[in-house]
Design an enzyme around this catalytic site. Structure first.
Site, PDB file in Angstrom:
ATOM      1  N   ARG A  48       1.263  -2.286   2.868  1.00 38.07           N
ATOM      2  CA  ARG A  48       1.533  -1.329   3.950  1.00 38.07           C
ATOM      3  C   ARG A  48       1.486  -2.032   5.299  1.00 38.07           C
ATOM      4  NH1 ARG A  48      -1.541   4.461   4.881  1.00 38.07           N
ATOM      5  NH2 ARG A  48      -3.420   3.156   5.042  1.00 38.07           N
ATOM      6  N   ASP A  61     -10.976   5.594   7.703  1.00 37.98           N
ATOM      7  CA  ASP A  61     -10.063   4.647   8.331  1.00 37.98           C
ATOM      8  C   ASP A  61      -9.530   5.270   9.609  1.00 37.98           C
ATOM      9  OD1 ASP A  61      -8.023   6.416   7.640  1.00 37.98           O
ATOM     10  OD2 ASP A  61      -7.122   5.100   6.138  1.00 37.98           O
TER      11      ASP A  61
END
Length: 540
Positions: free
Chosen positions: A169, A453
């Site tokens: 990603r 996150d």
């Protein structure tokens, strides 16, 4: 007269890193520079289009499926490219940053896929950007190992057939990389992450029987998916690998993308692998886009918005139906629990919740789901094994029973829950603790037994902003105000100082994190992404 030579890509403000020359080769940097010249102007146009669309939402307080792409949705004949063998079975995926220890543990975890994350689970220090790339190269070359300097424990890769397939990603379109510039302009972080990884690994991965596979974050429209598709086509020609080698899974983690799922798959159809339901960023996007839409769009505490909420059910069921109609994988959301080494009862309760969540996703037709910790892999695996058996996926389950109207996706007021004072306190706690770790270069952080996150920090600060601007009154009679947020933040800072001790507190970035959280939570002008001002304060 000949055309002037293109300006070279420059590395700026960066201390040399060990073995960086293996990643930052002249040929790799030339490729990244070419990506920048070809595609950054379109990236800039699409970012401007985001702002225009947001202004339209502010004016209308609504969204709808696009009339101009109705023909794409109505055409039942098109499908995405068939999944390569390495991506056909995705029943459990583990996520995490690309530091050396995580790289080994994730590949060894027993999950089918590892989302190797240069985005929300990674603070973009230059060290993380470059050495993360090096760790992946080393893993594919099977020359990676790690010894924990504190415990002395050694880590090494299992046999190749037991390793997870990597889906990498890159950063979202909105973030720049200040250490790589062309004519003084930062190269988009997305093109840096993608470019370095693809250039070094596309052929290597194909030789290993896999391929260059990507998760695409923060996508807001099918036009942004079209840009990625054009990047893939150019990159495959440039490096000399077959067209269709790339496979991309798009995170449907913005509210606007939820209205364009079929169009996103259509734009990427030769390179598409699936869609993923990204919960926290999705809620963050709803708050961001409808922040001035009045009381009907006020979200309650983030932990009160479960995937069984009607508007979240509409989103996930539409995603499954859309994916399976087009032959793509539908990947479920994150189980973020981090098992406690000290509290078996906490684990028991949490594991039951994770199992219920994964049972529901498997029952709804998802082909796989995410976990944040290796201990959760067997739990999620059991849920999907029970439904899939020996089949790699359930894409044949078309979910034609699902019918979602445009209004269903934004029916936030269908929830009974309300914002609470404890919710405000939790948002402040998570915001300060996460930002402090991020400023130290950590993007995936265990806080209160959950792996947080950047997405959870975004929803935390956005909810504080929304509750204040909506004049929410909590159950204890206190109104959400800037003064109340400052009071709670000061109390949390004092609690952290007592918890850590004066010396550790002084060595951290606690005051800086406190100040930054209050800035992005209280400023009248809402900051689109907290990582943009945070990046300006990130050392390295």
């Amino acid at each position: 007269m000949s055309a002037p030579a293109p300006s070279p890509l420059a590395i700026v403000e960066a201390e040399p890193l060990p073995r960086q020359e293996e990643v930052l080769t002249d040929a790799a940097l030339a490729f990244v520079a070419e990506l920048h010249r070809r595609f950054t102007p379109r990236r800039d146009e699409l970012l401007a289009r985001r702002a225009e669309r947001r202004a339209e939402i502010a004016r209308t307080s609504t969204l709808d499926f696009l009339p101009e792409t109705a023909a794409v949705r109505a055409d039942d004949s098109w499908k995405v490219a068939p999944a390569p063998a390495a991506l056909d079975d995705r029943r459990v995926e583990i996520t995490g940053p690309t530091d050396r220890k995580m790289t080994i543990n994730a590949l060894n975890s027993g999950a089918k896929v590892w989302l190797a994350d240069f985005e929300d689970a990674s603070a973009p220090t230059w060290e993380n950007v470059v050495l993360g790339q090096l760790n992946l190269i080393d893993a594919y070359e099977r020359r990676i190992d790690f010894t924990d300097p504190r415990s002395g424990k050694s880590y090494a890769l299992r046999p190749a057939g037991e390793l997870a397939t990597v889906v990498m990603r890159p950063r979202g379109w909105h973030l720049g990389e200040r250490h790589l510039t062309v004519d003084g302009t930062p190269v988009p972080g997305a093109l840096v992450d993608f470019g370095l990884y693809f250039f070094h690994n596309a052929r290597r991965l194909l030789d290993l029987g896999k391929g260059p596979y990507f998760y695409l974050p923060k996508t807001e429209s099918h036009l942004e998916a079209r840009l990625w598709n054009d990047v893939f086509v150019f990159a495959q020609d440039y490096v000399g690998v077959p067209q269709g080698s790339v496979r991309a899974t798009v995170l449907i983690e913005t509210i606007t993308a939820a209205y364009e799922m079929e169009e996103i798959l259509y734009e990427l159809r030769d390179h598409a692998s699936g869609l993923n339901a990204g919960r926290w960023d999705y809620l963050f996007s709803i708050v961001k886009n409808f922040r001035d839409g009045g009381e009907k769009f006020v979200l309650p505490d983030r932990n009160a918005v479960t995937m069984t909420a009607p508007f979240m059910r509409a989103y996930t069921e539409l995603l499954v139906r859309t994916c399976h109609k087009r032959g793509a994988h539908a990947i479920g959301g994150m189980a973020a629990f981090i098992p406690s080494r000290r509290d078996a009862e906490v684990n028991k309760v949490a594991f039951e919740k994770v199992k219920a969540d994964k049972d529901r996703e498997a029952g709804d037709g998802f082909d796989g789901s995410w976990v944040a910790h290796p201990d959760l892999v067997p739990i999620a695996m059991a849920s999907f094994d029970a439904v899939l058996g020996d089949r790699p996926n359930q894409k044949d389950r078309l979910r034609e029973d699902v019918s979602v109207a445009a209004g269903d996706l934004i029916a936030v007021d269908s929830l009974d829950a309300r914002p609470t004072y404890d919710g405000l306190r939790n948002a402040v706690q998570v915001g300060i603790r996460y930002i402090e770790a991020w400023l130290r270069g950590l993007g995936a952080v265990a806080i209160f037994n959950l792996m947080e996150d950047a997405a959870t920090a975004e929803i935390s600060r956005s909810q504080i902003w929304q509750w204040i601007n909506a004049g929410v009154v909590f159950e204890n009679g206190e109104r959400a105000t800037p003064e109340l947020a400052r009071k709670v933040a000061a109390e949390e800072l004092d609690a952290i100082r007592e918890e850590t001790g004066e010396e550790a507190f002084a060595a951290g970035h606690w005051q800086q994190a406190h100040d930054l959280l209050l800035k992005v939570a209280l400023d009248e002008n809402y900051e689109d992404f907290l990582t943009v001002p945070a990046y300006e304060q990130l050392n390295g």
